[in-house]
Design a protein around this motif. Structure first.
Motif, PDB file in Angstrom:
ATOM      1  N   GLN A  68      28.375   6.131  -5.186  1.00 43.88           N
ATOM      2  CA  GLN A  68      27.272   5.775  -4.430  1.00 43.88           C
ATOM      3  C   GLN A  68      26.140   6.452  -5.165  1.00 43.88           C
ATOM      4  OE1 GLN A  68      27.316   2.938  -2.604  1.00 43.88           O
ATOM      5  NE2 GLN A  68      25.040   3.095  -2.609  1.00 43.88           N
ATOM      6  N   THR A  69      25.039   5.808  -5.238  1.00 45.57           N
ATOM      7  CA  THR A  69      23.908   6.854  -5.844  1.00 45.57           C
ATOM      8  C   THR A  69      23.075   7.129  -4.731  1.00 45.57           C
ATOM      9  OG1 THR A  69      24.057   4.950  -7.716  1.00 45.57           O
ATOM     10  CG2 THR A  69      21.843   6.520  -7.451  1.00 45.57           C
ATOM     11  N   TYR A  70      22.569   8.573  -4.798  1.00 42.33           N
ATOM     12  CA  TYR A  70      21.797   9.236  -3.817  1.00 42.33           C
ATOM     13  C   TYR A  70      20.579   9.850  -4.375  1.00 42.33           C
ATOM     14  CZ  TYR A  70      25.806   8.827  -0.581  1.00 42.33           C
ATOM     15  OH  TYR A  70      26.912   8.373   0.230  1.00 42.33           O
ATOM     16  N   ILE A  71      19.345   9.935  -3.878  1.00 41.34           N
ATOM     17  CA  ILE A  71      18.286  10.573  -4.053  1.00 41.34           C
ATOM     18  C   ILE A  71      18.067  11.858  -3.208  1.00 41.34           C
ATOM     19  CG2 ILE A  71      15.955  10.528  -4.409  1.00 41.34           C
ATOM     20  CD1 ILE A  71      16.026   7.578  -5.085  1.00 41.34           C
ATOM     21  N   THR A  72      18.305  13.084  -3.873  1.00 37.08           N
ATOM     22  CA  THR A  72      18.122  14.230  -3.203  1.00 37.08           C
ATOM     23  C   THR A  72      16.655  14.651  -3.159  1.00 37.08           C
ATOM     24  OG1 THR A  72      20.370  14.865  -3.903  1.00 37.08           O
ATOM     25  CG2 THR A  72      18.789  16.589  -2.915  1.00 37.08           C
ATOM     26  N   ILE A  73      16.268  14.746  -1.719  1.00 39.22           N
ATOM     27  CA  ILE A  73      14.795  15.428  -1.804  1.00 39.22           C
ATOM     28  C   ILE A  73      14.427  16.432  -0.652  1.00 39.22           C
ATOM     29  CG2 ILE A  73      13.723  13.512  -3.043  1.00 39.22           C
ATOM     30  CD1 ILE A  73      13.045  12.183  -0.398  1.00 39.22           C
ATOM     31  N   ASP A  74      13.551  17.226  -0.673  1.00 40.82           N
ATOM     32  CA  ASP A  74      13.237  17.940   0.536  1.00 40.82           C
ATOM     33  C   ASP A  74      11.949  17.282   1.239  1.00 40.82           C
ATOM     34  OD1 ASP A  74      14.969  19.993  -0.386  1.00 40.82           O
ATOM     35  OD2 ASP A  74      13.380  20.943  -1.584  1.00 40.82           O
ATOM     36  N   VAL A  75      12.225  17.138   2.532  1.00 40.51           N
ATOM     37  CA  VAL A  75      11.467  16.323   3.640  1.00 40.51           C
ATOM     38  C   VAL A  75      10.981  17.262   4.652  1.00 40.51           C
ATOM     39  CG1 VAL A  75      11.306  14.282   4.867  1.00 40.51           C
ATOM     40  CG2 VAL A  75      13.034  14.152   3.093  1.00 40.51           C
ATOM     41  N   ALA A 112       8.456  15.605  -4.723  1.00 38.43           N
ATOM     42  CA  ALA A 112       9.201  16.005  -5.874  1.00 38.43           C
ATOM     43  C   ALA A 112       8.907  15.446  -7.184  1.00 38.43           C
ATOM     44  CB  ALA A 112      10.497  15.576  -5.367  1.00 38.43           C
ATOM     45  N   ILE A 113       8.362  14.554  -7.404  1.00 36.35           N
ATOM     46  CA  ILE A 113       8.034  13.924  -8.872  1.00 36.35           C
ATOM     47  C   ILE A 113       7.265  14.674  -9.354  1.00 36.35           C
ATOM     48  CG2 ILE A 113       7.100  11.938 -10.109  1.00 36.35           C
ATOM     49  CD1 ILE A 113       8.525  10.294  -8.196  1.00 36.35           C
ATOM     50  N   ALA A 114       6.009  15.232  -8.455  1.00 36.21           N
ATOM     51  CA  ALA A 114       4.882  16.068  -9.116  1.00 36.21           C
ATOM     52  C   ALA A 114       5.486  17.041  -9.488  1.00 36.21           C
ATOM     53  CB  ALA A 114       4.025  16.009  -8.016  1.00 36.21           C
ATOM     54  N   GLU A 115       6.312  17.806  -8.423  1.00 38.36           N
ATOM     55  CA  GLU A 115       6.931  19.196  -8.795  1.00 38.36           C
ATOM     56  C   GLU A 115       7.620  19.562 -10.036  1.00 38.36           C
ATOM     57  OE1 GLU A 115       9.879  22.462  -6.599  1.00 38.36           O
ATOM     58  OE2 GLU A 115       9.263  20.589  -5.558  1.00 38.36           O
ATOM     59  N   ALA A 192      14.069   5.588 -12.332  1.00 38.67           N
ATOM     60  CA  ALA A 192      15.466   6.126 -11.882  1.00 38.67           C
ATOM     61  C   ALA A 192      15.996   6.814 -12.915  1.00 38.67           C
ATOM     62  CB  ALA A 192      16.190   4.837 -11.374  1.00 38.67           C
ATOM     63  N   ASP A 193      16.017   6.151 -14.199  1.00 36.94           N
ATOM     64  CA  ASP A 193      16.583   7.252 -15.393  1.00 36.94           C
ATOM     65  C   ASP A 193      15.678   8.527 -15.623  1.00 36.94           C
ATOM     66  OD1 ASP A 193      18.430   5.171 -16.013  1.00 36.94           O
ATOM     67  OD2 ASP A 193      17.047   4.015 -17.133  1.00 36.94           O
ATOM     68  N   THR A 194      14.404   8.493 -15.082  1.00 36.73           N
ATOM     69  CA  THR A 194      14.010   9.758 -15.233  1.00 36.73           C
ATOM     70  C   THR A 194      14.394  10.844 -14.014  1.00 36.73           C
ATOM     71  OG1 THR A 194      11.784   8.763 -16.368  1.00 36.73           O
ATOM     72  CG2 THR A 194      11.522  11.073 -15.323  1.00 36.73           C
ATOM     73  N   LEU A 195      14.484  10.255 -12.763  1.00 38.81           N
ATOM     74  CA  LEU A 195      15.016  11.150 -11.870  1.00 38.81           C
ATOM     75  C   LEU A 195      16.413  11.441 -11.900  1.00 38.81           C
ATOM     76  CD1 LEU A 195      13.463   9.153  -8.649  1.00 38.81           C
ATOM     77  CD2 LEU A 195      12.508  11.042  -9.655  1.00 38.81           C
ATOM     78  N   GLY A 199      17.732  15.410 -12.343  1.00 42.01           N
ATOM     79  CA  GLY A 199      18.743  15.985 -11.251  1.00 42.01           C
ATOM     80  C   GLY A 199      18.422  15.378  -9.797  1.00 42.01           C
ATOM     81  N   ILE A 200      17.420  14.779  -9.493  1.00 43.93           N
ATOM     82  CA  ILE A 200      17.047  14.222  -8.173  1.00 43.93           C
ATOM     83  C   ILE A 200      17.918  13.092  -7.991  1.00 43.93           C
ATOM     84  CG2 ILE A 200      15.039  13.264  -6.994  1.00 43.93           C
ATOM     85  CD1 ILE A 200      13.211  14.642  -8.719  1.00 43.93           C
ATOM     86  N   LEU A 201      18.118  12.377  -8.798  1.00 45.28           N
ATOM     87  CA  LEU A 201      19.100  11.143  -8.452  1.00 45.28           C
ATOM     88  C   LEU A 201      20.534  11.262  -9.112  1.00 45.28           C
ATOM     89  CD1 LEU A 201      17.969   7.557  -8.893  1.00 45.28           C
ATOM     90  CD2 LEU A 201      20.184   8.335 -10.087  1.00 45.28           C
TER      91      LEU A 201
END
Length: 451
Positions: A68-75, A112-115, A192-195, A199-201
């Motif tokens: 399964q594909t996950y997106i890891t972020i700090d909320v 996360a994208i901006a960082e 999604a490819d960029t993420l 390493g975010i995705l």
């Protein structure tokens, strides 16, 4: 004068007939035997090819469901949105619906994208947030309700990617198909490819497939087998507790104690007929008697277990009687000869020797019950169940699903991700069936005795 040969045919005097020189009749017989062997090999080869094709189809479609594909972020769990009063009271925090958590996820993904210094490809913040499954806010809300003290902290979460994003990395979705799909765009796939490169995705093993409940049609990526596995386990427990002692006791009485008259003959005929009755008939019986007459709840494992018990009993009775018949009469005679009673000779000598066959028949009957779908459909176990049943005995009377019914349910939905889930559920069901058959083989070897 004639001489008789090994072929039984007369031969003129002075002539000899060798076994190496075959006559026409023998050659025809050998040709017929060769044809029969060839047909047998062809049948075996056809069966193997069909089995390999079936397994290849199931594995190729279903193995991807275990990833399964996950997106890891700090909320950041903003107190102003989740608990404005600052009480950290669970009842007050529960008033915030999943819609209140969605902006937190949207902001966290944008940060996360901006960082990372990544480009969003001209996508709006809402379109960027659509890369995350709609199950994400619900998971975040459940985490906060479990421990409201985490409000005000920044927590790292592995959130499910949307179904189309997950399908993109499993080959179901392409850039070309995304142009015609209203649920995803090529720009979102490119992001999604960029993420993924940042390493975010990530794609990893899908443990939630075994622990999560079913999901709605809009969240195929969140669908799991948790409730179905529990429901099947509850039903198999009921079937084992009821069918094994009743079936074995019935077999012992009919085989060893019952008089041979028209009544026992009638019982034996009906048992043999019940073994051939279609399983859906037992479902109709469960619906009419257990639900409509007795008043047991629909979709409950207790109803499914009772229906499957009725369906399994003939198989166990027939297998047990065959195992008892296979014990040599000399065992009974020897026990009676040294002074044992009829009961002692059966339970101390005959039954232990028949145990391998009894256990094998019981496990095969349970394996058949585990894979039945039709009777469970009629008693309502096809219903959508979101809440896990409680532990036994209360859980026996609460709504649940079952593995074969879950497979049927997923194949009826339109999203291709559910077809993948259905194939994965079939793999899980096959693993359970293989394990049950292995247990039958091991028990047979363990209790087998030679005489």
């Amino acid at each position: 004068m004639t001489d008789l040969t090994a072929f039984g045919a007369p031969v003129a005097k002075g002539q000899t007939k060798s076994l190496l020189n075959l006559d026409e009749r023998t050659r025809r017989r050998n040709r017929a035997e060769a044809r029969f062997r060839l047909l047998g090999k062809a049948a075996v080869a056809f069966g193997i090819i069909a089995l390999v094709g079936l397994l290849t189809s199931i594995l190729s479609n279903g193995l991807s469901s275990f990833q399964q594909t996950y997106i890891t972020i700090d909320v950041f769990l903003d107190p102003a949105k989740l608990d404005p009063a600052g009480t950290r009271d669970r009842a007050a925090v529960a008033k915030v619906s999943t819609f209140g958590y969605a902006p937190l996820i949207e902001k966290a993904l944008g940060d996360a994208i901006a960082e990372k210094g990544l480009a969003a490809g001209g996508l709006t913040p809402k379109a960027v947030a659509e890369l995350i499954s709609k199950e994400g806010p619900a998971n975040l809300r459940g985490f906060v309700l479990a421990d409201p003290s985490v409000i005000g902290q920044t927590i790292s979460f592995d959130l499910l990617a949307a179904g189309r994003i997950d399908g993109y990395y499993k080959g179901r979705v392409t850039m070309d198909s995304a142009k015609l799909d209203r649920n995803v765009s090529p720009e979102q796939l490119a992001l999604a490819d960029t993420l993924k490169q940042a390493g975010i995705l990530v794609t990893k093993f899908n443990w939630s497939f075994f622990t999560s409940p079913d999901a709605s049609d809009t969240r195929p990526e969140a669908a799991g087998l948790g409730i179905a596995i529990i429901g099947s386990a509850y039903m198999m427990l009921i079937v084992l507790v009821l069918s094994l002692p009743i079936g074995v006791a019935t077999s012992i009485y009919l085989e060893e104690f019952a008089p041979q008259n028209w009544f026992t003959d009638l019982i034996e005929v009906n048992i043999a007929n019940l073994a051939a009755v279609p399983s859906i008939v037992f479902g109709i019986l469960g619906l009419a008697v257990l639900i409509n007459f007795v008043g047991l709840p629909q979709s409950a494992p207790v109803v499914g277990g009772l229906v499957l018990t009725l369906m399994t009993l003939p198989t166990i009775i027939i297998a047990t009687r065959s195992a008892l018949k296979a014990v040599p009469p000399s065992i009974r005679d020897a026990a009676l000869g040294v002074g044992a009673s009829k009961m002692q000779s059966i339970f101390h000598h005959v039954l232990p020797l028949a145990m391998p066959g009894i256990l094998t028949g019981a496990i095969i009957g349970l394996a058949r019950a585990l894979g039945e779908t039709a009777p469970l459909l009629l008693i309502g176990m096809v219903a959508f169940v979101k809440e896990f049943p409680a532990g036994p005995p209360d859980g026996f009377f609460q709504p649940a699903s079952a593995l074969p019914v879950q497979v049927y349910n997923w194949t009826q939905r339109g999203d291709p991700a559910f077809v993948e889930r259905a194939s994965g559920a079939i793999i899980v069901l096959l693993v359970f069936l293989i394990l049950m058959n292995l247990v039958a083989i091991i028990l047979r070897r363990r209790f087998e005795r030679r005489w």
